[in-house]
Design an enzyme around this catalytic site. Structure first.
Site, PDB file in Angstrom:
ATOM      1  N   LYS A  94       0.833  -1.223   0.000  1.00 47.70           N
ATOM      2  CA  LYS A  94       0.000   0.000   0.000  1.00 47.70           C
ATOM      3  C   LYS A  94       0.860   1.263   0.000  1.00 47.70           C
ATOM      4  O   LYS A  94       0.787   2.082   0.932  1.00 47.70           O
ATOM      5  CB  LYS A  94      -0.953   0.029   1.189  1.00 47.70           C
ATOM      6  CG  LYS A  94      -1.948  -1.123   1.197  1.00 47.70           C
ATOM      7  CD  LYS A  94      -2.989  -0.940   2.282  1.00 47.70           C
ATOM      8  CE  LYS A  94      -4.009  -2.027   2.310  1.00 47.70           C
ATOM      9  NZ  LYS A  94      -3.514  -3.350   2.760  1.00 47.70           N
ATOM     10  N   PHE A  95       1.682   1.417  -1.047  1.00 45.93           N
ATOM     11  CA  PHE A  95       2.502   2.628  -1.166  1.00 45.93           C
ATOM     12  C   PHE A  95       1.594   3.862  -1.138  1.00 45.93           C
ATOM     13  O   PHE A  95       0.491   3.833  -1.690  1.00 45.93           O
ATOM     14  CB  PHE A  95       3.291   2.603  -2.468  1.00 45.93           C
ATOM     15  CG  PHE A  95       4.338   1.517  -2.519  1.00 45.93           C
ATOM     16  CD1 PHE A  95       5.524   1.639  -1.799  1.00 45.93           C
ATOM     17  CD2 PHE A  95       4.129   0.377  -3.267  1.00 45.93           C
ATOM     18  CE1 PHE A  95       6.489   0.635  -1.838  1.00 45.93           C
ATOM     19  CE2 PHE A  95       5.083  -0.634  -3.318  1.00 45.93           C
ATOM     20  CZ  PHE A  95       6.269  -0.496  -2.598  1.00 45.93           C
TER      21      PHE A  95
HETATM   22  P1  BMP Z   1      -8.538 -11.301   6.534  1.00 43.90           P
HETATM   23  O1  BMP Z   1      -9.185 -12.143   5.415  1.00 43.90           O
HETATM   24  O2  BMP Z   1      -7.835 -12.087   7.553  1.00 43.90           O
HETATM   25  O3  BMP Z   1      -9.501 -10.287   7.114  1.00 43.90           O
HETATM   26  O4  BMP Z   1      -7.356 -10.476   5.838  1.00 43.90           O
HETATM   27  C1  BMP Z   1      -7.575  -9.525   4.822  1.00 43.90           C
HETATM   28  C2  BMP Z   1      -6.267  -9.068   4.239  1.00 43.90           C
HETATM   29  O5  BMP Z   1      -6.547  -8.144   3.173  1.00 43.90           O
HETATM   30  C3  BMP Z   1      -5.346  -8.334   5.199  1.00 43.90           C
HETATM   31  O6  BMP Z   1      -4.006  -8.661   4.841  1.00 43.90           O
HETATM   32  C4  BMP Z   1      -5.587  -6.863   4.921  1.00 43.90           C
HETATM   33  O7  BMP Z   1      -4.413  -6.093   5.122  1.00 43.90           O
HETATM   34  C5  BMP Z   1      -5.977  -6.861   3.450  1.00 43.90           C
HETATM   35  N1  BMP Z   1      -6.947  -5.818   3.034  1.00 43.90           N
HETATM   36  C6  BMP Z   1      -8.234  -5.771   3.552  1.00 43.90           C
HETATM   37  O8  BMP Z   1      -8.609  -6.559   4.415  1.00 43.90           O
HETATM   38  N2  BMP Z   1      -9.096  -4.792   3.091  1.00 43.90           N
HETATM   39  C7  BMP Z   1      -8.766  -3.884   2.142  1.00 43.90           C
HETATM   40  O9  BMP Z   1      -9.594  -3.075   1.739  1.00 43.90           O
HETATM   41  C8  BMP Z   1      -7.455  -3.941   1.608  1.00 43.90           C
HETATM   42  C9  BMP Z   1      -6.567  -4.909   2.055  1.00 43.90           C
HETATM   43  O10 BMP Z   1      -5.353  -4.963   1.539  1.00 43.90           O
END
Ligand code: BMP
EC number: 4.1.1.23
Length: 264
Positions: A94-95
């Protein structure tokens, strides 16, 4: 239009970045539109997860900065497993800074992201130079790299809506060689000719949130109703006892949803 087209068909449309074409073919061949988010804290866990879920995914998403012992061993291991199991690596960095700084964050420091990540992502709130800066850094020496623009987020109350999201699409259309698509909650292919790949986090079966803002949808809601291309699943997979079986379960659900969407 891309809603009813197959991944295979979309791989050879004009305006498709080289990495997107490769990915769309890979998805069609392996029959998987699943990306697993490997949010674990050690190299050992990361490589073990990659081995376990590798056959079921088209992409592995990393947060390299949460791996305690990230180093050359991590990079080499990841690259080897990705080549053996045929998936792409996406560093979710996420730059979000001025062009000069993101070039350094992309290529230098302890992570050297440009060396091992096929795909990266960026916010465009600093302005469109972030895209040209990352593109430039990826191309000297020439490496096949591609960018996803964060156009929408999954978390409650986020500010990435309306005209902000629209502007993400405008900037992506100006850079079809480097920008392969979006992180978003729905397909943003709204104009004829758009063939962006949409990847959607916030997917879990049997949960609605995590108590820290995350909001979950099912694979069917995301693929069929919202028309996106790839589901990103973190805790839903790596939080399970049998990670291999869980990844396979998500793969089957998301693939069936895609088949239902494109129709016979
Ligand atoms: P999880 O399925 O455990 O909730 O993880 C989601 C992943 O996606 C995390 O690595 C988070 O940083 C990323 N993410 C997100 O959840 N929502 C966004 O809008 C953008 C993301 O990069």
């Amino acid at each position: 239009a891309t809603i009813t087209q197959s991944y295979q068909e979309r791989a050879s449309l004009p305006n498709t970045s080289p990495v997107a074409s490769y990915l769309l073919r890979l998805i069609a061949t392996k029959q998987t539109n699943l990306c697993v988010s490997a949010d674990v804290s050690t190299t050992r866990e990361l490589l073990q997860l990659a081995e376990e879920v590798g056959d079921s995914i088209c992409m592995l998403k990393t947060h390299a900065d949460i791996i305690n012992d990230f180093g050359p061993r991590t990079i080499q291991g990841l690259k080897e497993i990705a080549a053996k199991k045929h998936f792409l690596i996406f560093e979710d960095r996420k730059f979000g800074d001025i062009g000069s700084t993101v070039q350094k964050q992309f290529t230098a420091g302890p992570l050297q992201i440009v060396r091992w990540a096929n795909i990266i992502n960026a916010h465009i709130f600093p302005g469109p130079a972030i895209i040209t800066a990352l593109s430039q850094a990826a191309h000297k020496p020439p490496l096949l790299r591609s960018l996803l623009i964060l156009a929408e987020m999954s978390s409650a109350g986020n500010l990435m809506t309306g005209s902000y999201t629209e502007q993400c699409v405008v900037e992506a259309r100006k850079n079809p060689e480097f920008v392969m698509g979006f992180i978003a909650q729905r397909s943003l292919n709204e104009q004829p000719g758009d063939n962006f790949v949409t990847m959607t986090p916030g997917v879990q079966i049997g949960a609605t949130g995590d108590g820290l803002g995350q909001q979950y949808n099912t694979p069917e809601q995301v693929i069929i109703e919202a028309g996106t291309d790839i589901i990103i699943v973190g805790r839903g997979v790596y939080g399970a006892q049998d990670k291999r079986a869980k990844a396979e379960e998500y793969r089957v659900r998301a693939w069936k949803a895609y088949e239902e969407r494109i129709g016979p």
